[in-house]
Design a protein around this motif. Structure first.
Motif, short mmCIF file in Angstrom:
data_model
loop_
_atom_site.label_atom_id
_atom_site.label_comp_id
_atom_site.label_asym_id
_atom_site.label_seq_id
_atom_site.Cartn_x
_atom_site.Cartn_y
_atom_site.Cartn_z
N ALA A 1 39.53 20.88 58.17
CA ALA A 1 39.23 21.24 56.77
C ALA A 1 39.01 22.74 56.61
O ALA A 1 39.02 23.25 55.50
CB ALA A 1 38.02 20.46 56.29
N GLY A 2 38.80 23.44 57.72
CA GLY A 2 38.60 24.89 57.66
C GLY A 2 37.14 25.30 57.56
O GLY A 2 36.83 26.49 57.53
N ASP A 3 36.24 24.34 57.57
CA ASP A 3 34.81 24.62 57.39
C ASP A 3 34.25 25.59 58.40
O ASP A 3 33.41 26.43 58.11
CB ASP A 3 33.98 23.34 57.54
N HIS A 4 34.67 25.44 59.65
CA HIS A 4 34.04 26.19 60.74
C HIS A 4 34.91 27.36 61.18
O HIS A 4 34.64 27.98 62.20
CB HIS A 4 33.78 25.26 61.93
N GLY A 5 35.96 27.62 60.43
CA GLY A 5 36.85 28.70 60.83
C GLY A 5 38.08 28.20 61.55
O GLY A 5 38.93 28.99 61.97
N GLU A 6 38.20 26.88 61.70
CA GLU A 6 39.40 26.34 62.35
C GLU A 6 40.60 26.47 61.41
O GLU A 6 40.44 26.53 60.20
CB GLU A 6 39.19 24.87 62.75
N PRO A 7 41.83 26.54 61.97
CA PRO A 7 43.01 26.58 61.11
C PRO A 7 43.11 25.31 60.26
O PRO A 7 42.48 24.30 60.57
CB PRO A 7 44.17 26.65 62.10
N THR A 8 43.88 25.38 59.19
CA THR A 8 44.16 24.21 58.36
C THR A 8 45.62 23.81 58.53
O THR A 8 46.43 24.59 59.04
CB THR A 8 43.91 24.53 56.88
N ALA A 9 45.95 22.61 58.07
CA ALA A 9 47.34 22.16 58.12
C ALA A 9 48.22 23.11 57.29
O ALA A 9 49.38 23.35 57.63
CB ALA A 9 47.45 20.73 57.60
N THR A 10 47.64 23.65 56.24
CA THR A 10 48.39 24.57 55.39
C THR A 10 48.73 25.86 56.15
O THR A 10 49.83 26.40 56.04
CB THR A 10 47.58 24.89 54.11
N GLU A 11 47.77 26.32 56.97
CA GLU A 11 48.05 27.51 57.80
C GLU A 11 49.18 27.24 58.79
O GLU A 11 50.02 28.11 59.03
CB GLU A 11 46.80 27.90 58.58
N TRP A 12 49.16 26.06 59.39
CA TRP A 12 50.24 25.68 60.30
C TRP A 12 51.58 25.76 59.56
O TRP A 12 52.55 26.31 60.07
CB TRP A 12 50.03 24.24 60.81
N ALA A 13 51.60 25.18 58.38
CA ALA A 13 52.85 25.14 57.61
C ALA A 13 53.31 26.55 57.28
O ALA A 13 54.48 26.91 57.46
CB ALA A 13 52.65 24.31 56.35
N ASP A 14 52.38 27.37 56.79
CA ASP A 14 52.74 28.74 56.41
C ASP A 14 53.28 29.52 57.61
O ASP A 14 54.19 30.33 57.47
CB ASP A 14 51.52 29.46 55.83
N ALA A 15 52.70 29.26 58.78
CA ALA A 15 53.11 30.02 59.97
C ALA A 15 54.55 29.75 60.36
O ALA A 15 55.20 30.59 61.00
CB ALA A 15 52.18 29.70 61.14
N ILE A 16 55.05 28.58 60.01
CA ILE A 16 56.41 28.25 60.45
C ILE A 16 57.35 28.00 59.27
O ILE A 16 58.44 27.46 59.44
CB ILE A 16 56.41 27.03 61.40
N GLY A 17 56.93 28.38 58.08
CA GLY A 17 57.82 28.32 56.93
C GLY A 17 58.13 26.92 56.44
O GLY A 17 59.24 26.64 55.99
N THR A 18 57.14 26.03 56.54
CA THR A 18 57.35 24.70 55.96
C THR A 18 56.18 24.38 55.03
O THR A 18 55.44 25.27 54.61
CB THR A 18 57.55 23.63 57.05
N ILE A 19 56.04 23.11 54.66
CA ILE A 19 54.96 22.69 53.77
C ILE A 19 54.01 21.77 54.53
O ILE A 19 54.40 21.10 55.47
CB ILE A 19 55.52 21.97 52.51
N ASP A 20 52.75 21.78 54.08
CA ASP A 20 51.74 21.00 54.83
C ASP A 20 52.03 19.50 54.78
O ASP A 20 51.59 18.75 55.67
CB ASP A 20 50.31 21.33 54.37
N TYR A 21 52.79 19.05 53.78
CA TYR A 21 53.22 17.65 53.75
C TYR A 21 53.87 17.28 55.10
O TYR A 21 53.64 16.19 55.65
CB TYR A 21 54.30 17.41 52.70
N GLU A 22 54.72 18.18 55.59
CA GLU A 22 55.47 17.89 56.81
C GLU A 22 54.54 17.88 58.03
O GLU A 22 54.75 17.12 58.97
CB GLU A 22 56.59 18.92 57.00
N ILE A 23 53.52 18.72 57.99
CA ILE A 23 52.57 18.76 59.12
C ILE A 23 51.81 17.45 59.22
O ILE A 23 51.77 16.82 60.28
CB ILE A 23 51.59 19.95 58.95
N VAL A 24 51.20 17.01 58.12
CA VAL A 24 50.32 15.82 58.22
C VAL A 24 51.12 14.53 58.42
O VAL A 24 50.63 13.58 59.03
CB VAL A 24 49.35 15.69 57.02
N THR A 25 52.36 14.49 57.90
CA THR A 25 53.16 13.27 58.10
C THR A 25 53.88 13.30 59.44
O THR A 25 54.46 12.29 59.85
CB THR A 25 54.21 13.08 56.99
N GLY A 26 53.87 14.45 60.13
CA GLY A 26 54.73 14.62 61.30
C GLY A 26 54.07 14.42 62.64
O GLY A 26 54.68 14.68 63.67
#
Ligand SMILES: *Cc1c(COP(=O)(O)O)cnc(C)c1O
Length: 397
Positions: A342-367
């Motif tokens: 969730a990002g509460d403690h400074g950990e990355p979020t699924a959205t950050e993962w997506a942004d880093a590789i040019g996709t959308i967080d939908y693909e991260i959580v379903t993948g």
């Protein structure tokens, strides 16, 4: 996440059902302001969170409908004891709808062949099937074309008169709702209105629904009778910059350090030796890789939360494992590693993962691949039951 629930497998998905409930409550409140009800979309196994878990949490949050891709997904929810209204919208050629009709699942109809198949099922069961007619207003994906619409509506009206179907809604889906102000949104809304009038002129009295998460958040004028948020239920925001509704990511991916070692400056790390230790350093091995659904493209572009800090992934992500550079900090085998959350403690979020590789967080959580990435549900208060891990990784959700 809850420290009393240590990860039980190498890659563990922790699903926060309370976050889903809370997100849906916020979305349903938005919808209610425009007089609309809420259909929580739980297709693709609840966007990777577990369809039944997501469905129960969404219903507890005020959703009254559930949306899924297929008849099979709808029947799985029914088999799990979920009695709420369910709409399924993507069918196979020659699909037999008998079970959906038997179990009171509402079927989206976008073609004459589907209508005929639904009518067959209804007649066989001696009942009336609930349908939503889908018009393609510009996405050019699922939905009847504007040319085919009048004949489909006429045939549906006839089947309704014959008591074979009940046309409960007319609906469509937006192409660019996540780009507020995009001219296609209003263009689709106009076509939607025209299609609705065709249905009314044919003597039907349907509800209307059009809004996905993005339109639920940004276009109250398009809420109509029902909104259909998906991604926002899981706490991920499809509209960059929209912060009015405070959503909470419901999924955490975590693991534990498998091995720790000290290497001298100049030592290369992982396949291709693309990363070299710039100084004497401590490396932590994390037993998660691309076979678990972690994108290999994150190699060299992402960090993890480990021992109280963000630490970079060193070198390439492998099939089953990756390496983290921990410098001179003390880390130990067994230390928890949060890959995203969730990002509460400074950990990355699924959205950050997506942004880093040019996709959308939908693909991260379903993948993330189950059962390799095992899911552990932190249930709603009062919904007790053994965590799925307790019965050997079975998909409780
Ligand atoms: C997936 C889907 C939704 C939900 O979309 P989000 O962008 O996740 O809110 C709504 N309607 C249809 C038809 C869909 O396929």
């Amino acid at each position: 996440m809850d420290a009393s629930n240590p990860p039980l497998s190498r890659a563990e998905l922790v699903v926060d059902a309370e976050a889903i409930r809370g997100n849906v409550a916020l979305l349903a409140a938005q919808a209610r302001r425009s007089g609309a009800a809420t259909m929580a979309v739980v297709k693709a196994d609840g966007y990777g969170h577990g369809a039944s878990t997501a469905a129960r949490a969404a219903l507890a949050g005020g959703a009254t409908w559930l949306g899924v891709r297929s008849q099979a997904e709808a029947l799985a929810l029914r088999a799990d004891g979920i009695i709420a209204d369910i709409l399924c919208w993507l069918h196979e050629a020659d699909e037999d709808f008998t079970e959906a009709v038997r179990h009171g699942v509402t079927i989206s109809v976008a073609a004459q062949a589907t209508l005929q198949a639904v009518v067959r099922a209804a007649r066989q069961l001696g009942t009336t099937a609930d349908i939503h007619l889908k018009i393609d207003t510009g996405l050019s994906r699922n939905g009847a074309t504007r040319d085919d619409w009048p004949a489909l509506v006429a045939a549906a009206a006839e089947a309704e008169s014959a008591g074979q179907v009940s046309v409960d809604a007319v609906w469509s889906h937006l192409a660019c709702a996540d780009e507020p102000g995009h001219p296609s949104i209003d263009a689709q809304a106009e076509r939607f209105d025209a299609a609705y009038r065709v249905a009314c002129d044919a003597g039907l009295h349907p509800m209307r629904h059009l809004a996905n998460s993005a339109a639920t958040l940004t276009r109250p004028d398009l809420h109509f009778d029902l909104v259909r948020p998906g991604i926002a239920c899981y706490g991920l925001n499809p509209v960059p910059g929209h912060t009015e509704v405070r959503l909470r990511p419901a999924m955490t991916l975590r693991s534990r350090v498998a091995l720790v070692k000290r290497v001298p400056a100049g030592e290369g790390v992982s396949y291709g030796l693309t990363w070299t230790a710039p100084r004497d350093t401590t490396l932590a091995l994390v037993p998660v890789g691309y076979a678990d659904g972690m994108p290999r493209l994150l190699s060299g572009r992402m960090s993890v939360w480990l021992a109280g800090a963000r630490r970079p992934i060193a070198g390439r992500i492998c099939m089953d494992q990756f390496v983290v550079d921990c410098g001179d900090d003390p880390v130990r085998p067994g230390d928890p590693v949060v890959l995203f959350g969730a990002g509460d403690h400074g950990e990355p979020t699924a959205t950050e993962w997506a942004d880093a590789i040019g996709t959308i967080d939908y693909e991260i959580v379903t993948g993330l691949y189950r059962p390799r990435a095992r899911r552990h549900v932190v249930d709603l208060p009062g919904e007790s039951g053994p965590p799925e891990a307790a019965h050997n990784g079975g998909d409780r959700a």
